[in-house]
Design an enzyme around this catalytic site. Sequence first.
Site, PDB file in Angstrom:
ATOM      1  N   GLY A 167       0.822  -1.209   0.000  1.00 38.98           N
ATOM      2  CA  GLY A 167       0.000   0.000   0.000  1.00 38.98           C
ATOM      3  C   GLY A 167       0.856   1.259   0.000  1.00 38.98           C
ATOM      4  O   GLY A 167       0.532   2.247  -0.666  1.00 38.98           O
ATOM      5  N   CYS A 171       4.774   3.763  22.575  1.00 35.76           N
ATOM      6  CA  CYS A 171       5.709   3.598  23.683  1.00 35.76           C
ATOM      7  C   CYS A 171       7.036   3.028  23.195  1.00 35.76           C
ATOM      8  O   CYS A 171       8.101   3.429  23.636  1.00 35.76           O
ATOM      9  CB  CYS A 171       5.100   2.660  24.717  1.00 35.76           C
ATOM     10  SG  CYS A 171       6.083   2.448  26.169  1.00 35.76           S
TER      11      CYS A 171
END
Length: 393
Positions: free
Chosen positions: A71, A324
């Site tokens: 994509g 994170c």
Amino acid sequence: MKTIYLDNNATTRVAPEVLEESTPYFSDLYGNPSSAHSFGGQVAKKVREARGQVAALLGAEPEEIIFTSCGSESDNTAIMSALATQGGKRHVVTSRVEHPAIKSLGAHLVNLGYRVTEIPVTAGGHLDMDRYENSLTSDTAIVSLMWANNETGVLFPVEEAAALARQRGILFHTDAVQVVGKMPIDMKKSAIDMLSLSGHKLHAPKGIGVLYVRRGTKFSPYLIGGHQERGRRGGTENTPGIIGLGKACELAARRMEEENTRVKGLRDKLEQEILSRVPNSRINGDRVNRIPNTTNISFEFIEGEAILLMMDEFGICASSGSACTSGSLQPSHVLRAMGVPFTMAHGSIRFSLSVYNTEEEIDLVVEKLPGIIERLRSFSPYWKGGERACAGA
Ligand code: PLP
């Protein structure tokens, strides 16, 4: 422990039918489709068949299909082609909530001296259509707007936006990576000029994508090389990937109904049960105008990453908007663009389902999740027995 995979917007399981169809093209049928001999010719025939299957799912013509590697490549190709073919125009219009395949390319283009406008979204994740219309200028080479958001599932009105671009003679591209296979598409009735899709989001293998380019659209290849894809994308074809994608598109056309009813029913059950069992939880984005498999839920005062780790102990796979692992702990750019409050955006989880999910799996998640949230909140300095300990947190 059984895996409960609810992260299908990240990637999907290769359908057994897809695996079966593509496996011979890794082993016995390894010929190059460009070869003159019949050993390669039989592969070329199968690639033609796959091109037809992809085209059929999109309501397109086979020659409007260009096979790429993913994509991201399709997205990059669409924009770079427009900048190369639109008479030196130097402006690109996109949105604030695009996938990095468009967003990072936009930042790169700005560094190269192009102008990029990112249209804002509302609290529900909808495109600001007035800002969009006003952003289109005589210098705009292309508009690129995602059809469905990968984090929230919210749909943009791409047909309306494409029609506005067309009225002004501006090319329109849509990143439809999260829509293809989940909703009907008919490019014959569309004003969209280019569309990207990615195989691994619809039960085909990784490493195969498509850029649809409407017949007659000026085009400049991004990957320059051999004559493959009628000179529009160099490089020997990923034949097992292409053949697998063809099969996946055929399956998707057949399963669309199921995706829209059974999968949507499971998604709705999951979110209703969570909302009723977990206090201070909410859905991010419009609940009506979205793809059927996705829900993005925020749990106030805790970290999405911590929820993921604890769900992982039960084999439950989902994803969170905060990064994170990158060390930044920044909440997702999508939720920030929607103005989701900081304490909510940090504790957001995306669940994305597929036709392979079952009701038992949803029941297990609904059973385990409230306890996980309660435990994490018991460690949170901002959460005391269901009360906000710190109003400004
Ligand atoms: N666009 C959207 C909306 C996506 O969700 C993704 C993948 O998550 C991509 C583009 C990139 O697709 P690929 O992984 O095939 O490069």
